[in-house]
Write a protein that holds these residues in place. Structure first.
Motif, PDB file in Angstrom:
ATOM      1  N   GLY A 268      50.486 -29.501  90.401  1.00  0.00           N
ATOM      2  CA  GLY A 268      50.445 -28.838  89.112  1.00  0.00           C
ATOM      3  C   GLY A 268      49.785 -29.718  88.044  1.00  0.00           C
ATOM      4  O   GLY A 268      49.854 -30.934  88.105  1.00  0.00           O
ATOM      5  N   ALA A 269      49.136 -29.069  87.087  1.00  0.00           N
ATOM      6  CA  ALA A 269      48.489 -29.811  86.017  1.00  0.00           C
ATOM      7  C   ALA A 269      49.547 -30.404  85.089  1.00  0.00           C
ATOM      8  O   ALA A 269      50.619 -29.847  84.922  1.00  0.00           O
ATOM      9  CB  ALA A 269      47.591 -28.866  85.240  1.00  0.00           C
ATOM     10  N   SER A 270      49.226 -31.543  84.481  1.00  0.00           N
ATOM     11  CA  SER A 270      50.159 -32.138  83.532  1.00  0.00           C
ATOM     12  C   SER A 270      49.389 -32.976  82.515  1.00  0.00           C
ATOM     13  O   SER A 270      48.197 -33.217  82.681  1.00  0.00           O
ATOM     14  CB  SER A 270      51.183 -33.003  84.261  1.00  0.00           C
ATOM     15  N   LEU A 271      50.080 -33.411  81.482  1.00  0.00           N
ATOM     16  CA  LEU A 271      49.463 -34.258  80.467  1.00  0.00           C
ATOM     17  C   LEU A 271      49.381 -35.682  80.995  1.00  0.00           C
ATOM     18  O   LEU A 271      50.190 -36.106  81.810  1.00  0.00           O
ATOM     19  CB  LEU A 271      50.297 -34.223  79.180  1.00  0.00           C
ATOM     20  N   GLN A 272      48.399 -36.417  80.527  1.00  0.00           N
ATOM     21  CA  GLN A 272      48.232 -37.810  80.953  1.00  0.00           C
ATOM     22  C   GLN A 272      48.599 -38.736  79.797  1.00  0.00           C
ATOM     23  O   GLN A 272      48.238 -38.470  78.652  1.00  0.00           O
ATOM     24  CB  GLN A 272      46.776 -38.084  81.353  1.00  0.00           C
ATOM     25  N   GLY A 273      49.274 -39.818  80.114  1.00  0.00           N
ATOM     26  CA  GLY A 273      49.583 -40.841  79.115  1.00  0.00           C
ATOM     27  C   GLY A 273      50.313 -40.267  77.923  1.00  0.00           C
ATOM     28  O   GLY A 273      51.263 -39.506  78.080  1.00  0.00           O
ATOM     29  N   ASP A 274      49.848 -40.607  76.704  1.00  0.00           N
ATOM     30  CA  ASP A 274      50.567 -40.126  75.527  1.00  0.00           C
ATOM     31  C   ASP A 274      49.818 -39.003  74.818  1.00  0.00           C
ATOM     32  O   ASP A 274      49.983 -38.787  73.616  1.00  0.00           O
ATOM     33  CB  ASP A 274      50.869 -41.287  74.561  1.00  0.00           C
ATOM     34  N   GLU A 275      48.945 -38.296  75.547  1.00  0.00           N
ATOM     35  CA  GLU A 275      48.208 -37.209  74.903  1.00  0.00           C
ATOM     36  C   GLU A 275      49.150 -36.057  74.531  1.00  0.00           C
ATOM     37  O   GLU A 275      50.154 -35.827  75.194  1.00  0.00           O
ATOM     38  CB  GLU A 275      47.038 -36.718  75.765  1.00  0.00           C
ATOM     39  N   ASP A 276      48.799 -35.361  73.421  1.00  0.00           N
ATOM     40  CA  ASP A 276      49.653 -34.287  72.930  1.00  0.00           C
ATOM     41  C   ASP A 276      49.316 -32.944  73.573  1.00  0.00           C
ATOM     42  O   ASP A 276      50.156 -32.066  73.681  1.00  0.00           O
ATOM     43  CB  ASP A 276      49.511 -34.159  71.402  1.00  0.00           C
ATOM     44  N   TRP A 277      48.080 -32.786  73.951  1.00  0.00           N
ATOM     45  CA  TRP A 277      47.693 -31.524  74.592  1.00  0.00           C
ATOM     46  C   TRP A 277      46.442 -31.733  75.415  1.00  0.00           C
ATOM     47  O   TRP A 277      45.737 -32.725  75.262  1.00  0.00           O
ATOM     48  CB  TRP A 277      47.468 -30.431  73.550  1.00  0.00           C
ATOM     49  N   ARG A 278      46.169 -30.776  76.296  1.00  0.00           N
ATOM     50  CA  ARG A 278      44.975 -30.840  77.128  1.00  0.00           C
ATOM     51  C   ARG A 278      44.562 -29.415  77.507  1.00  0.00           C
ATOM     52  O   ARG A 278      45.403 -28.562  77.716  1.00  0.00           O
ATOM     53  CB  ARG A 278      45.288 -31.641  78.389  1.00  0.00           C
ATOM     54  N   ARG A 279      43.245 -29.234  77.573  1.00  0.00           N
ATOM     55  CA  ARG A 279      42.730 -27.910  77.946  1.00  0.00           C
ATOM     56  C   ARG A 279      42.272 -27.922  79.406  1.00  0.00           C
ATOM     57  O   ARG A 279      41.733 -28.917  79.878  1.00  0.00           O
ATOM     58  CB  ARG A 279      41.520 -27.572  77.061  1.00  0.00           C
ATOM     59  N   PHE A 280      42.461 -26.801  80.104  1.00  0.00           N
ATOM     60  CA  PHE A 280      42.020 -26.669  81.496  1.00  0.00           C
ATOM     61  C   PHE A 280      41.205 -25.380  81.618  1.00  0.00           C
ATOM     62  O   PHE A 280      41.609 -24.354  81.097  1.00  0.00           O
ATOM     63  CB  PHE A 280      43.226 -26.568  82.431  1.00  0.00           C
ATOM     64  N   GLU A 281      40.073 -25.475  82.303  1.00  0.00           N
ATOM     65  CA  GLU A 281      39.245 -24.273  82.458  1.00  0.00           C
ATOM     66  C   GLU A 281      38.890 -24.072  83.926  1.00  0.00           C
ATOM     67  O   GLU A 281      38.724 -25.043  84.658  1.00  0.00           O
ATOM     68  CB  GLU A 281      37.935 -24.437  81.673  1.00  0.00           C
ATOM     69  N   SER A 282      38.741 -22.818  84.335  1.00  0.00           N
ATOM     70  CA  SER A 282      38.249 -22.556  85.689  1.00  0.00           C
ATOM     71  C   SER A 282      37.636 -21.165  85.755  1.00  0.00           C
ATOM     72  O   SER A 282      37.850 -20.336  84.871  1.00  0.00           O
ATOM     73  CB  SER A 282      39.372 -22.687  86.712  1.00  0.00           C
ATOM     74  N   LYS A 283      36.833 -20.926  86.777  1.00  0.00           N
ATOM     75  CA  LYS A 283      36.300 -19.580  86.969  1.00  0.00           C
ATOM     76  C   LYS A 283      36.082 -19.279  88.441  1.00  0.00           C
ATOM     77  O   LYS A 283      36.004 -20.183  89.269  1.00  0.00           O
ATOM     78  CB  LYS A 283      35.024 -19.352  86.178  1.00  0.00           C
ATOM     79  N   GLY A 284      35.993 -17.994  88.773  1.00  0.00           N
ATOM     80  CA  GLY A 284      35.795 -17.565  90.153  1.00  0.00           C
ATOM     81  C   GLY A 284      36.144 -16.101  90.288  1.00  0.00           C
ATOM     82  O   GLY A 284      36.841 -15.560  89.439  1.00  0.00           O
ATOM     83  N   GLN A 285      35.665 -15.455  91.371  1.00  0.00           N
ATOM     84  CA  GLN A 285      35.930 -14.023  91.620  1.00  0.00           C
ATOM     85  C   GLN A 285      35.628 -13.156  90.390  1.00  0.00           C
ATOM     86  O   GLN A 285      36.295 -12.161  90.145  1.00  0.00           O
ATOM     87  CB  GLN A 285      37.390 -13.797  92.034  1.00  0.00           C
ATOM     88  N   GLY A 286      34.657 -13.592  89.587  1.00  0.00           N
ATOM     89  CA  GLY A 286      34.285 -12.786  88.432  1.00  0.00           C
ATOM     90  C   GLY A 286      35.208 -12.940  87.230  1.00  0.00           C
ATOM     91  O   GLY A 286      35.123 -12.169  86.280  1.00  0.00           O
ATOM     92  N   TYR A 287      36.103 -13.904  87.275  1.00  0.00           N
ATOM     93  CA  TYR A 287      37.018 -14.110  86.151  1.00  0.00           C
ATOM     94  C   TYR A 287      36.921 -15.537  85.611  1.00  0.00           C
ATOM     95  O   TYR A 287      36.559 -16.464  86.328  1.00  0.00           O
ATOM     96  CB  TYR A 287      38.464 -13.835  86.578  1.00  0.00           C
ATOM     97  N   VAL A 288      37.226 -15.665  84.317  1.00  0.00           N
ATOM     98  CA  VAL A 288      37.228 -16.966  83.659  1.00  0.00           C
ATOM     99  C   VAL A 288      38.656 -17.213  83.189  1.00  0.00           C
ATOM    100  O   VAL A 288      39.310 -16.309  82.696  1.00  0.00           O
ATOM    101  CB  VAL A 288      36.324 -16.925  82.404  1.00  0.00           C
TER     102      VAL A 288
END
Ligand SMILES: [Zn+2]
Length: 376
Positions: A268-288
């Motif tokens: 599972g995705a998680s925050l690294q170190g002391d960062e307050d937030w993080r964005r994750f992007e992906s696409k496939g099967q015609g969806y973003v």
């Protein structure tokens, strides 16, 4: 994979002698054979169910209901495992399940980052093997992403090295009758595959469907002839439907298109170190998809967040967010937003899925503006 087969063999031998709980449970005895020393050895395959259906149809809610049913029926000795796969990189459903079901006998494994047969193929096999060898559940429920290639996932589960280990039982497909008039769903090959493979087809959210929607659903059932079909609310799956055998279906000859842009995630995705937030992007099967994880210390203004959610022109939003009114599960599909309160979660996470490009920067700006304090 060869090592896996050996490992499971050893594991199941040990079970024969030590784990009488497994024998009393619903686990199925599929093989009786003599091992080297002439001892009778019982190998038990773990019953597996798949709960499928398109994006936002209510798969996680269904699984929550099932697990609650199990707990209420005093079957607490039965150990279940749920493997949740998501299209996006930010895992939301596992966080929701965790917050809703305080079941000590439930193991949850998250496989984010795309379809279990392609982009998340390796994490799926690893996650599945870990669940089998470490948890040895009495039942395994798999929730693939609504955009997953079901036939291919079934093939993986029925592969030779899993034959003595897993026994696929009913595949349950949830359908939103309202969506049956929408060409985006009914013409999507992923959706058609889900229906073809299903042993149980359920019209979910019938409280929100019109008589016309129900009629279209009934015509669909007439054509598909699944072993069981029903009209339900809140994704209510009857526990006995789980024990039906899975009927083999022909896989469409044209195959399917594998997603080629997504990066597999091993956990599972998680925050690294002391960062307050993080964005994750992906696409496939015609969806973003685009999602964010925000540190639990950040508190969102509930009203501002609800305003933001309602203003987004995307097909699906889901999340678990800490607001100034408490922790909330957020669900939006086809412009209808709902919020449910929960006790708490490890962090705030939210994801948007759309079949067309959308302005992520603008969405992000106003999403983060809804944070009113950082309670560190
Ligand atoms: Zn796939």
């Amino acid at each position: 994979m060869i090592n896996l087969a050996v490992l499971l063999k050893i594991k199941s031998r040990r079970l024969t002698h030590q784990n009488s709980r497994a024998r009393r449970s619903n686990a199925i005895v599929i093989l009786l054979h003599y091992a080297d020393g002439g001892n009778l050895e019982i190998t038990m395959a773990i019953p597996v169910n798949i709960v499928t259906g398109f994006l936002g149809v209510g798969k996680t809610t269904s699984i929550i209901n099932l697990v609650k049913q199990k707990s209420q029926k005093n079957q607490t000795a039965e150990r279940w495992a749920v493997l949740i796969n998501e299209f996006g990189t930010v895992g939301i459903d596992a966080a929701i399940l965790q917050s809703q079901v305080p079941d000590q006998q439930l193991a949850i494994k998250e496989v984010p980052g795309g379809c279990l047969c392609c982009t998340a193929g390796l994490p799926f096999q690893i996650g599945l093997n870990q669940l089998i060898s470490k948890q040895r559940p009495d039942r395994l429920i798999i929730e693939p992403t609504g955009l997953g290639h079901l036939s291919e996932i079934i093939k993986t589960l029925q592969a030779e090295h899993y034959q003595d280990v897993l026994q696929l039982q009913s595949v349950i497909c949830l359908v939103d009758p309202v969506a049956l008039s929408d060409a985006r769903y009914i013409e999507h090959e992923v959706f058609q595959d889900q229906l073809q493979q299903a042993d149980v087809v359920l019209a979910n959210k019938i409280d929100q469907s019109s008589a016309k929607d129900i009629e279209i659903f009934e015509q669909l059932i007439e054509r598909l002839q699944p072993a069981i079909s029903a009209k339900v609310e809140q994704g209510k799956i009857e526990a006995e439907w789980l024990n039906l055998p899975h009927k083999a279906h022909l896989t469409p000859a044209h195959g399917h298109q594998h997603a080629d842009h997504q990066t597999p995630a091993l956990s599972g995705a998680s925050l690294q170190g002391d960062e307050d937030w993080r964005r994750f992007e992906s696409k496939g099967q015609g969806y973003v998809s685009c999602g964010w994880i925000v540190v639990d210390a950040a508190i969102f203004d509930e009203i501002q967040l609800l305003g933001w959610v309602s203003g987004q022109q995307v097909e699906r939003i889901k999340g678990v967010v800490r607001t100034n009114q408490g922790w909330r599960i957020i669900n939006v599909r086809d412009g209808i937003a709902s919020m449910t309160s929960i006790d708490e979660a490890a962090d705030s996470r939210l994801e948007m899925i759309h079949s067309d490009v959308f302005d992520i920067e603008i969405a992000e700006q106003s999403f983060l503006q809804a944070i009113v304090s950082l309670d560190k």
